[in-house]
Design a protein around this motif. Structure first.
Motif, PDB file in Angstrom:
ATOM      1  N   VAL A   1      10.876  -1.554  -2.994  1.00 34.23           N
ATOM      2  CA  VAL A   1       9.296  -1.644  -2.983  1.00 34.23           C
ATOM      3  C   VAL A   1       8.749  -0.785  -2.358  1.00 34.23           C
ATOM      4  N   GLY A   2       9.613  -0.449  -0.770  1.00 32.24           N
ATOM      5  CA  GLY A   2       8.469   0.497   0.248  1.00 32.24           C
ATOM      6  C   GLY A   2       9.193   1.251   0.289  1.00 32.24           C
ATOM      7  N   HIS A   3      10.445   1.807  -0.852  1.00 32.12           N
ATOM      8  CA  HIS A   3      10.673   3.547  -0.924  1.00 32.12           C
ATOM      9  C   HIS A   3       9.723   3.465  -1.570  1.00 32.12           C
TER      10      HIS A   3
ATOM     11  N   PHE B   1      -0.803   8.466  -0.741  1.00 30.50           N
ATOM     12  CA  PHE B   1       0.132   7.916   0.087  1.00 30.50           C
ATOM     13  C   PHE B   1      -0.730   6.628   0.370  1.00 30.50           C
ATOM     14  N   ASP B   2      -1.406   7.260   1.451  1.00 26.38           N
ATOM     15  CA  ASP B   2      -1.822   6.254   2.803  1.00 26.38           C
ATOM     16  C   ASP B   2      -2.129   4.745   1.797  1.00 26.38           C
ATOM     17  N   LEU B   3      -3.098   5.301   0.467  1.00 26.15           N
ATOM     18  CA  LEU B   3      -3.793   3.503  -0.007  1.00 26.15           C
ATOM     19  C   LEU B   3      -2.268   2.689  -0.500  1.00 26.15           C
ATOM     20  N   ILE B   4      -1.555   3.957  -1.325  1.00 23.42           N
ATOM     21  CA  ILE B   4      -0.386   3.124  -1.196  1.00 23.42           C
ATOM     22  C   ILE B   4       0.940   1.978  -0.704  1.00 23.42           C
ATOM     23  N   GLN B   5       0.338   2.772   0.645  1.00 20.65           N
ATOM     24  CA  GLN B   5       1.498   2.062   2.055  1.00 20.65           C
ATOM     25  C   GLN B   5       0.665   0.861   1.863  1.00 20.65           C
TER      26      GLN B   5
ATOM     27  N   GLY C   1       3.829   8.426  -3.989  1.00 17.05           N
ATOM     28  CA  GLY C   1       1.739   8.625  -3.173  1.00 17.05           C
ATOM     29  C   GLY C   1       2.664  10.056  -2.458  1.00 17.05           C
ATOM     30  N   LEU C   2       3.485  10.203  -1.783  1.00 15.14           N
ATOM     31  CA  LEU C   2       4.381  11.367  -1.609  1.00 15.14           C
ATOM     32  C   LEU C   2       3.954  12.478  -2.316  1.00 15.14           C
ATOM     33  N   LYS C   3       4.141  12.235  -3.346  1.00 19.80           N
ATOM     34  CA  LYS C   3       3.974  13.401  -4.909  1.00 19.80           C
ATOM     35  C   LYS C   3       2.378  13.512  -5.594  1.00 19.80           C
ATOM     36  N   ARG C   4       1.575  12.721  -4.365  1.00 16.80           N
ATOM     37  CA  ARG C   4       0.075  13.061  -4.815  1.00 16.80           C
ATOM     38  C   ARG C   4      -0.467  13.855  -4.070  1.00 16.80           C
ATOM     39  N   ASP C   5      -0.846  13.026  -2.983  1.00 20.13           N
ATOM     40  CA  ASP C   5      -1.904  13.405  -1.482  1.00 20.13           C
ATOM     41  C   ASP C   5      -1.849  12.401  -0.689  1.00 20.13           C
TER      42      ASP C   5
END
Length: 217
Positions: free
Chosen positions: A179-181, A195-199, A187-191
């Motif tokens: 799930v983490g990966h 990424f921070d919100l998904i994390q 998230g990296l494919k967006r902005d």
């Protein structure tokens, strides 16, 4: 990287020789460091072997002594990236055992800070990682690291709760890793904001998943 790589192509991507002396190891480190810097600077554009050699302060011939092509260099970079995760997770096992929920949350937060830095600093390598994942010939490279990471997550959970059964710890380790990966790749494919919100969402999911098994106050 082509997802239809055949066995002979996999062999062609292997380093030509493994550095056995300190001097050779330093040359390889210079090549990989130069390639990483260029991939970060160029984004989705793959650096050429010539550019890598120039950035490393080496001749192209020196680079070819160790790597047959630029793809082999990127593949070795991916290995180095994957190899960074076990050390980061092992630090949590070596830390004092958290005895309450707040202490465990802090441990999880520190782990996310450390591992997210690995993703953000190496975002340009993610297409290589995904190509490894999607290729039957190269997938064993990632599987090897995945198994180590899962085992470390399981050991970490058992460090927090020594009574946790191996089967349960291993199952939770799989979910934590997968799930983490996957979510971070999205998230990296967006902005960066995404990424921070998904994390943050993944961190909440992790805590909800594992906390009931940890017998914390």
């Amino acid at each position: 990287m082509n997802r239809d790589l055949k066995r002979k192509t996999r062999i062609a991507l292997e380093p030509r020789k493994q550095p056995r002396q300190e001097r050779s190891s330093k040359v390889v480190d210079r090549i990989l460091d130069a390639a990483l810097i260029l991939t970060r600077e160029q984004g989705t554009k793959t650096p050429t072997t010539l550019a890598i050699a120039q950035r490393a302060g080496l001749s192209v011939g020196s680079v070819y002594q160790y790597y047959p092509n630029k793809e082999a260099i990127l593949l070795d970079l991916a290995r180095r990236w994957l190899g960074a995760f076990p050390e980061v997770i092992a630090k949590r096992i070596e830390a004092p055992r958290p005895t309450d929920r707040d202490a465990f949350r802090r441990e999880v937060r520190e782990l996310f800070i450390d591992t997210s830095r690995l993703y953000l600093d190496n975002a340009s390598l993610m297409p290589v990682i995904e190509a490894i994942t999607g290729n039957a010939e190269l997938r064993p490279i990632q599987n090897e690291y995945d198994e180590r990471i899962i085992a470390l997550y399981a050991a970490w959970l058992q460090h927090v709760n020594p009574a946790l059964k191996d089967e349960v710890a291993g199952r939770l380790g799989v979910l934590m890793m997968e799930v983490g990966h996957v979510c971070r790749l999205v998230g990296l494919k967006r902005d960066r904001k995404a990424f921070d919100l998904i994390q943050d969402d993944v961190e909440i999911m992790w805590l909800a998943l594992v906390t009931p098994y940890l017998d914390l106050d």
